[in-house]
Enzyme design. Structure first.
Site, PDB file in Angstrom:
ATOM      1  N   CYS A   2     -35.704  16.672  14.324  1.00 11.07           N
ATOM      2  CA  CYS A   2     -35.743  16.234  12.928  1.00 11.07           C
ATOM      3  C   CYS A   2     -37.180  16.399  12.449  1.00 11.07           C
ATOM      4  O   CYS A   2     -38.069  16.696  13.232  1.00 11.07           O
ATOM      5  CB  CYS A   2     -35.367  14.773  12.821  1.00 11.07           C
ATOM      6  SG  CYS A   2     -33.807  14.362  13.609  1.00 11.07           S
ATOM      7  N   ARG A  27     -36.674  22.061  10.368  1.00  9.77           N
ATOM      8  CA  ARG A  27     -36.404  21.293  11.593  1.00  9.77           C
ATOM      9  C   ARG A  27     -35.057  20.582  11.562  1.00  9.77           C
ATOM     10  O   ARG A  27     -34.618  20.016  12.564  1.00  9.77           O
ATOM     11  CB  ARG A  27     -37.500  20.240  11.802  1.00  9.77           C
ATOM     12  CG  ARG A  27     -38.881  20.825  11.970  1.00  9.77           C
ATOM     13  CD  ARG A  27     -39.902  19.727  12.101  1.00  9.77           C
ATOM     14  NE  ARG A  27     -39.727  18.991  13.332  1.00  9.77           N
ATOM     15  CZ  ARG A  27     -40.311  19.289  14.479  1.00  9.77           C
ATOM     16  NH1 ARG A  27     -41.124  20.311  14.555  1.00  9.77           N
ATOM     17  NH2 ARG A  27     -40.105  18.569  15.551  1.00  9.77           N
ATOM     18  N   TRP A  74     -31.577  16.046  11.637  1.00 10.59           N
ATOM     19  CA  TRP A  74     -30.716  16.962  12.389  1.00 10.59           C
ATOM     20  C   TRP A  74     -29.913  16.040  13.287  1.00 10.59           C
ATOM     21  O   TRP A  74     -30.397  15.559  14.299  1.00 10.59           O
ATOM     22  CB  TRP A  74     -31.594  17.932  13.198  1.00 10.59           C
ATOM     23  CG  TRP A  74     -30.811  18.869  14.042  1.00 10.59           C
ATOM     24  CD1 TRP A  74     -30.537  18.753  15.375  1.00 10.59           C
ATOM     25  CD2 TRP A  74     -30.208  20.090  13.632  1.00 10.59           C
ATOM     26  NE1 TRP A  74     -29.798  19.825  15.789  1.00 10.59           N
ATOM     27  CE2 TRP A  74     -29.581  20.652  14.759  1.00 10.59           C
ATOM     28  CE3 TRP A  74     -30.131  20.758  12.400  1.00 10.59           C
ATOM     29  CZ2 TRP A  74     -28.892  21.852  14.694  1.00 10.59           C
ATOM     30  CZ3 TRP A  74     -29.441  21.951  12.351  1.00 10.59           C
ATOM     31  CH2 TRP A  74     -28.835  22.490  13.488  1.00 10.59           C
ATOM     32  N   ASN A 100     -37.521  10.643  15.580  1.00 14.08           N
ATOM     33  CA  ASN A 100     -37.033  11.930  16.057  1.00 14.08           C
ATOM     34  C   ASN A 100     -36.887  11.791  17.570  1.00 14.08           C
ATOM     35  O   ASN A 100     -37.799  11.304  18.232  1.00 14.08           O
ATOM     36  CB  ASN A 100     -38.076  13.011  15.694  1.00 14.08           C
ATOM     37  CG  ASN A 100     -37.698  14.374  16.204  1.00 14.08           C
ATOM     38  OD1 ASN A 100     -36.577  14.591  16.656  1.00 14.08           O
ATOM     39  ND2 ASN A 100     -38.638  15.306  16.133  1.00 14.08           N
ATOM     40  N   HIS A 507     -16.776  56.270  35.130  1.00 15.42           N
ATOM     41  CA  HIS A 507     -15.507  56.537  34.439  1.00 15.42           C
ATOM     42  C   HIS A 507     -15.732  57.096  33.038  1.00 15.42           C
ATOM     43  O   HIS A 507     -14.909  56.902  32.150  1.00 15.42           O
ATOM     44  CB  HIS A 507     -14.654  55.273  34.426  1.00 15.42           C
ATOM     45  CG  HIS A 507     -14.361  54.792  35.807  1.00 15.42           C
ATOM     46  ND1 HIS A 507     -13.408  55.384  36.621  1.00 15.42           N
ATOM     47  CD2 HIS A 507     -14.961  53.836  36.564  1.00 15.42           C
ATOM     48  CE1 HIS A 507     -13.405  54.785  37.793  1.00 15.42           C
ATOM     49  NE2 HIS A 507     -14.350  53.853  37.793  1.00 15.42           N
TER      50      HIS A 507
END
Ligand code: M6R
Length: 611
Positions: A2, A27, A74, A100, A507
């Protein structure tokens, strides 16, 4: 992750805080809020969404105070709501904090505080505010210090109390805090922020708080204390970055910053989600009874792009550890196929943004067919997170560069934990569980060892900068790593790249090889090492240049290539967590050398919300 900003000085705090939040919006940006001391009261306004919403809400309000704190969120605990947005009050609304980090023992603290406190939110931060309020006996700093001895977890914290209108207290453990000091030429102001970006337009003089330090700014004086409440002498440093550089914390691009974030955010992905002693992981978000978990006979991992390659690593883990047949479906295909899904099918939808339209549509289709549908998502409160019946956040923090990097490694980490959780219910032994967890705990340090080779990888990228085509090969769990390496390279450097399992070369694809067609081979020491080595020798015989990712100490690789990136050894299932970091750096340096717009490559968007 955050963003925090605090101001104490002679100017009106509000414009400084709002401008600071805008700088910190990268952030986290699901909600924001501000609190200012006004005439010995604390006035707080919060809003869901971007800073613009908060600014709109505030524009008709009158704020004149000179001391304030603000936060852009956040979400980690609790959904994206105004109630959960910071700043958070204690009961009497005299103490307010922004925070935070993650308080791991918040439930215990809540219980300890008991009925004396009324909680209004689902956040760990509010519990911390009440704890400080509980310990407050007239001195805010002492209350903060005492409280921090009682919490487990990480924090960057800033607190104010209306009884002390000229004081701000801050503390740090594990989450950064920078203090801007502007006391020259009659200024008398301090700024406290998660990084220097919101401070630099006022001053370049800063101190960096260290872990376990508490800062008090009171009556125009600033002091820093250690946990024993002794004064610590801090040096004022001069920052050379400009504002834009500071947002990227000195990195030239968000992508590089996010690559370098990985050791730190990886810890956030696994923290508190395992028990080493019992060799188990426990992701509560699975939201299933043990009986339901036992009934699962098929797992489908649905995702797009990088998230789907993380899913492919997950497939190996689910099959190897839990013995449950697992498939990976690209979302855009799943929604239009006729998937065989029933109430014994467990579907994981993987998405950094949580908004990818195809993945969302696939999720709805799987739900309609009666499967258990769980999300593995980065963005808290995103549509996918809301529409699934459970799941897990990967805690990578905001990922702003279009190219996904840290979300990939954190998704792989969470899938490994889920695979172990099912594995220990089914067939994985205690010893294997323990070994996996120990190996996971070593990953951040090993990632750092790869990041330290960034300059060496840059030299290799520069050598191959004129390459028009490149092929990536890997086997087993490193086949998805090859796919991810090729995607990273093409999306940001526009060099054409493809990826194949090493055994597939013969292949058809081998026809492409020539002296100007380099092959990137992932040849780390695992059960398929000898097979992979034979594939590389076949390439060498066709004189195509080879770049290798090999295990540290594997001296036998020297005769195969001049360009080798050595990575630390780990358990095979965990190799993608390391090998991908080397490939991210290769793609990044190639793109920079070619002068590409690394963070915003052409034709792409961070979140693909259309079909
Ligand atoms: O947000 P999502 O994880 O759902 O996004 C999925 C893909 O669009 C994404 O991983 C894309 O492939 C990235 N640009 C890769 O770096």
């Amino acid at each position: 992750m955050c963003g925090i900003i605090g101001y104490i000085g002679k100017k009106e705090a509000l414009p400084i805080l709002i401008k600071g939040l805008r700088r910190l919006e990268y952030r986290g940006y699901d909600s924001a809020g501000v609190a200012i001391i006004e005439d010995s009261n604390i006035k707080r306004i919060r809003s869901v969404g971007r800073i613009d919403n908060l600014a709109d809400k505030i524009k008709n309000e009158k704020f004149t105070g000179h001391v304030g704190i603000a936060h852009t969120r956040w979400a980690t605990h609790g959904g994206v709501t105004e109630e959960n947005a910071h700043p958070h009050f204690g009961c009497d609304e005299k103490l307010v904090i922004v925070h935070n980090g993650i308080i791991e023992n918040y439930r215990e603290i809540k219980e300890m505080l008991g009925n004396k406190h009324t909680f209004k939110t689902e956040t760990d931060t509010e519990i911390l505010a009440h704890l400080i309020e509980n310990n407050y006996t007239g001195d805010l700093r002492l209350a903060v210090e005492k409280s921090l001895t009682m919490v487990r977890g990480t924090y960057a914290l800033v607190a104010m109390h209306s009884d002390h209108p000229d004081t701000i207290v801050a503390a740090r453990l594990g989450s950064p805090l920078v203090v801007g000091v502007n006391t020259d030429n009659g200024h008398d102001e301090y700024f406290i922020a998660s990084d220097a970006s919101p401070i630099l337009s006022y001053t370049k003089k800063v101190i960096f708080l260290d872990d376990n330090e508490v800062l008090e700014i009171s009556g125009g004086k600033m002091n820093t204390f250690n946990i024993k409440d002794e004064i610590v002498q801090k040096n004022i440093e001069e920052i050379e970055w400009d504002e834009a550089e500071a947002q990227k914390q000195g990195f030239p691009h968000f992508m590089l910053k996010e690559i370098f974030d990985q050791p730190r955010v990886f810890v956030d992905a696994i923290r508190g989600r395992y028990d080493l002693k019992n060799g188990i992981s426990f992701l509560g978000g699975i939201n299933m009874t043990e009986e339901e978990m036992h009934s699962v006979n098929k797992i489908i991992l649905i995702a797009c792009g990088t998230a789907s390659y993380a899913g492919m690593v997950g497939k190996y883990a689910f099959e190897r550890l839990a013995g449950i047949p697992t498939t990976v479906e690209v979302s855009s295909e799943f929604r239009y196929s006729d998937p065989i899904v029933d109430d014994k099918t467990l579907v994981f939808v993987l998405s950094q943004s949580g908004e990818t339209a195809d993945t969302l549509a696939a999720l709805r289709e799987a739900k309609r067919k009666g499967a258990f549908v769980r999300g593995v998502v980065n963005v808290v409160g995103s549509t996918i997170a809301r529409e699934t019946d459970g799941g897990t956040y990967i805690h990578a923090g905001p990922e702003l560069a279009v190219a996904s990097t840290k979300a990939y490694t954190n998704t792989v980490a969470v899938l490994l934990l889920y695979a172990l959780q099912f594995g220990r219910l089914k067939r994985t032994s205690l010893a294997t569980g323990e070994r996996i967890l120990k190996a996971l705990l070593e990953i951040p340090e090993k990632m750092t060892k790869i990041l330290e080779q960034s300059d060496k990888i840059k030299v290799i990228a520069e050598k191959y900068k004129n390459t028009k085509n490149m092929m990536f090969i890997g086997r087993g769990v490193n086949y998805p790593v090859a796919l991810e390496g090729a995607l990273k390279l093409k999306e940001i450097s526009y060099v054409h790249a493809d990826a194949f399992p090493g055994g597939e070369l013969k292949h058809g694809h081998i026809a492409l090889l020539s002296t100007d067609f380099p092959i990137f081979a992932i040849m780390t020491k695992n059960q398929l090492y000898d097979k992979m080595r034979s594939n590389v020798e076949e390439i060498k015989a066709r004189k195509a240049p080879v770049i290798l990712i090999a295990t540290e100490g594997d001296v036998g690789t020297k005769d195969l290539s001049e360009d080798i990136i050595y990575v630390p050894e780990t358990m095979e299932l965990l190799e993608p967590l390391l090998n991908s970091v080397a490939l991210q750096l290769f793609a990044y340096h190639t793109a920079v050398t070619l002068g590409r717009d690394v963070d915003r490559p052409r034709n792409l968007a961070k979140s693909v919300t259309v079909e």
